[in-house]
Design an enzyme around this catalytic site. Structure first.
Site, PDB file in Angstrom:
ATOM      1  N   PHE A  38       0.809  -1.225   0.000  1.00 46.90           N
ATOM      2  CA  PHE A  38       0.000   0.000   0.000  1.00 46.90           C
ATOM      3  C   PHE A  38       0.844   1.277   0.000  1.00 46.90           C
ATOM      4  CE2 PHE A  38      -2.275  -2.935   3.179  1.00 46.90           C
ATOM      5  CZ  PHE A  38      -2.792  -3.745   2.182  1.00 46.90           C
ATOM      6  N   HIS A  39       1.901   1.313  -0.807  1.00 45.60           N
ATOM      7  CA  HIS A  39       2.775   2.481  -0.845  1.00 45.60           C
ATOM      8  C   HIS A  39       2.905   3.081  -2.247  1.00 45.60           C
ATOM      9  CE1 HIS A  39       5.119   0.774   2.892  1.00 45.60           C
ATOM     10  NE2 HIS A  39       3.916   1.238   3.215  1.00 45.60           N
ATOM     11  N   PRO A  40       1.841   3.324  -2.977  1.00 44.86           N
ATOM     12  CA  PRO A  40       2.004   3.883  -4.323  1.00 44.86           C
ATOM     13  C   PRO A  40       2.516   5.323  -4.279  1.00 44.86           C
ATOM     14  CG  PRO A  40      -0.311   3.851  -3.725  1.00 44.86           C
ATOM     15  CD  PRO A  40       0.415   3.108  -2.646  1.00 44.86           C
TER      16      PRO A  40
END
Length: 568
Positions: free
Chosen positions: A496-498
């Protein structure tokens, strides 16, 4: 007193319009509205953060995949994941991803920011110049007594950390014997201990510090927005989805962003900005809004019938993300959350502990123990991050397994695979196509294989022997680089680190979307302040860097306003 949803839009104008009430947007709303002469509007497509599970730390399990709090995005089928599509959570509520994320406070490495400075030619992004922006809003529990925990006065810790800011950082309120054993095993495998992952070099093993206050999640809405709601010059509109930005052209042909068209409670509304529109909709939302507005790769826009306002080829490109490979070990003779949460007595005990002490499993972040290490001896810095959990499941939002197990997720901190975010249609309601392009380079596949080998090395150390760990996923029968890379594709998921889809860069970088002060190239009155501006992903979790970016941008905006002339 101005509260969310207290004003009707009409055709009102504001000095600053902030699109996105997430991590960056809430901080910006607080900082920009400090000047009572400036009218500030914060637009959030989701609702208020009044859902109880937002505030109970373990509630991320009920927020991810929930349309009340999550955009419910999915990736395109990924070749590197053997054709799988992943759930891609993004916060859709006040507080944004800080309302549904893992609460881990992690800045990354000093070299990340020095690299940004080199790429942009702006030393404002050097680590030493970002540190004051991290500290400006930090409230670190170790400084609560007014003294540096290392010296009793002023010292290295207080040089690195802040106190008294809005963003609370605390230690976790739990202990698991199996996690301590894993930490000891990591040391036996050659990873040093660390008591501070946020000093600029995060190599080591230790417990993550979290954004909580007394056992409750501390999101950016509570930290930054609520204290500002009494300001009459701040308006906050929820359920307000921006469909496109609006532009005007001056006498010289220069484009200027002057506002936005949005849909609020079923009604089309237009708002106008006298100074700036600031996109803070995140690395997925901001490039999508730009494309819908006619700003982006010209060929893409034309293919969907969108008039090209400004051909900016980097919009939606350069997507980077951390892919975690979830290695699961079945264990014996230790308590794990799998067994507690799958029994009635265990659930009652968990609920009582949280109700009485605000501690235990309900106070847990998704990952409790962390480690940063080098995938091999040729690495000059830690390039792997471990998230270790006393539980196992197929993916967050899925049920816990019914076996006693732990998970050691490991990710490549500096992936070379990059992807895209592209509009599917000219309708704002249609989710964009998200294609991270995971494991698409030889280097990323090699590091994936090496990371799994390092997990196995830790699991084989004497400190874990009494728990008899047995590799359940991916399975010890897989040994070659090719096998491990293929298996990584089968079991890996996003962490969840875009970032990176509206990256900043020099004037001669054709793919740079914003300059080093985050102003959109070729359009006046428009700035982007969110994780999308990162030219390269940070070496760790990305929420704290996003707040630093917003703090720095707020300072620039406030300093620039005195010299502002409309149309310039």
């Amino acid at each position: 007193m101005t509260r969310p949803d207290s004003r009707q839009a009409g055709t009102e104008s504001f000095d600053y319009i902030i699109v996105g009430g997430g991590s960056a947007g809430c901080l910006l709303a607080n900082r920009l509205s400090r000047d009572p002469s400036m009218r500030v509007l914060l637009l959030e497509a989701g609702g208020k953060d009044n859902y109880p599970w937002i505030h109970i730390p373990v509630g991320y399990l009920y927020c991810i995949g929930n349309p009340r709090t999550d955009w419910l995005f999915h990736t395109e089928p990924e070749a590197g994941l053997n054709g799988r599509s992943l759930r891609y959570p993004r916060g859709k509520t006040l507080g944004g991803c800080s309302s549904i994320n893992g609460m881990i406070y992690m800045r990354g490495q000093a070299r990340d920011y020095d690299g940004w400075a080199a790429l942009t030619g702006d030393d404002a992004w050097e680590w030493q110049n970002c540190l004051p922006d991290f500290k400006a809003h930090e409230d670190h529990y170790r400084l609560d007594d007014g003294n540096d925990p290392e010296t009793g006065g002023n010292g290295r810790f207080s040089d690195m950390h802040g106190h008294g800011g809005e963003w609370r950082v605390e230690k976790q309120r739990l202990r698991w014997d199996i996690l301590q054993a894993f930490a000891d095993a990591a040391v036996e495998a050659g990873i040093p201990r660390s008591d501070d992952f946020n000093s600029g070099d995060n190599e080591g093993v230790g417990y993550f510090e979290v954004n909580q206050r007394s056992g409750w999640r501390w999101n950016t809405s509570k930290a930054f927005l609520r204290p500002a709601l009494s300001r009459p010059n701040l308006s906050v509109w929820t359920h307000a989805q921006v469909e496109r930005l609006t532009f005007e052209t001056d006498g010289s042909g220069r484009k200027r962003c002057v506002g936005a068209v949005l849909r609020r409670q079923g009604q089309a509304v237009q708002v106008r900005s006298n100074r700036e529109v600031i996109l803070s909709a995140g690395a997925i939302g901001s490039p999508h809004i730009l494309q819908l507005s006619g700003v982006g790769p010209g060929s893409l826009l034309k293919s969907h019938g969108v008039e090209v306002v400004h051909d900016l080829p980097g919009v939606g490109e350069n997507l980077q993300d951390h892919l975690q490979i979830r290695a699961v070990f079945r264990i014996s003779h230790a308590r794990t959350l799998n067994m507690l949460a799958n029994s009635l007595s265990g659930k009652i005990g968990i609920a009582l502990e949280y109700a009485l002490r605000r501690s235990g499993p309900m106070s847990m972040s998704p990952s409790q123990l962390g480690a940063f290490s080098r995938s091999d001896e040729t690495q000059s810095h830690a390039n792997l991050e471990f998230h270790v959990q006393p539980l196992s499941l197929d993916a967050f939002g899925e049920p816990l397994h019914r076996i006693p197990a732990i998970t050691a997720s490991v990710c490549n901190l500096n992936p070379t695979s990059v992807g895209t975010v592209r509009m599917r249609s000219a309708r704002a309601q249609d989710a964009p196509a998200i294609a991270p392009n995971y494991l698409s380079t030889d280097e990323d596949r090699r590091i994936a294989a090496e990371s799994l080998r390092q997990v196995r090395k830790i699991a084989s150390q004497p400190a874990l022997a009494k728990y008899q760990p047995v590799e359940w996923k991916p399975g010890p029968e897989f040994q070659s680089d090719e096998e491990l890379a293929r298996l990584a594709g089968d079991i890996a998921s996003t962490i969840f680190h875009p970032v990176g889809t509206t990256k900043m860069g020099r004037d001669d970088d054709p793919m740079a979307v914003v300059d080093s002060r985050l102003r959109v190239r070729g359009i006046a009155g428009l700035r982007i302040v969110d994780a999308g501006i990162m030219p390269r992903i940070t070496s760790g979790n990305t929420n704290a860097p996003t707040l630093m970016i917003a703090e720095k941008a707020a300072g620039w905006i406030l300093r620039e306003r005195n010299g502002f002339q409309p149309g310039t």
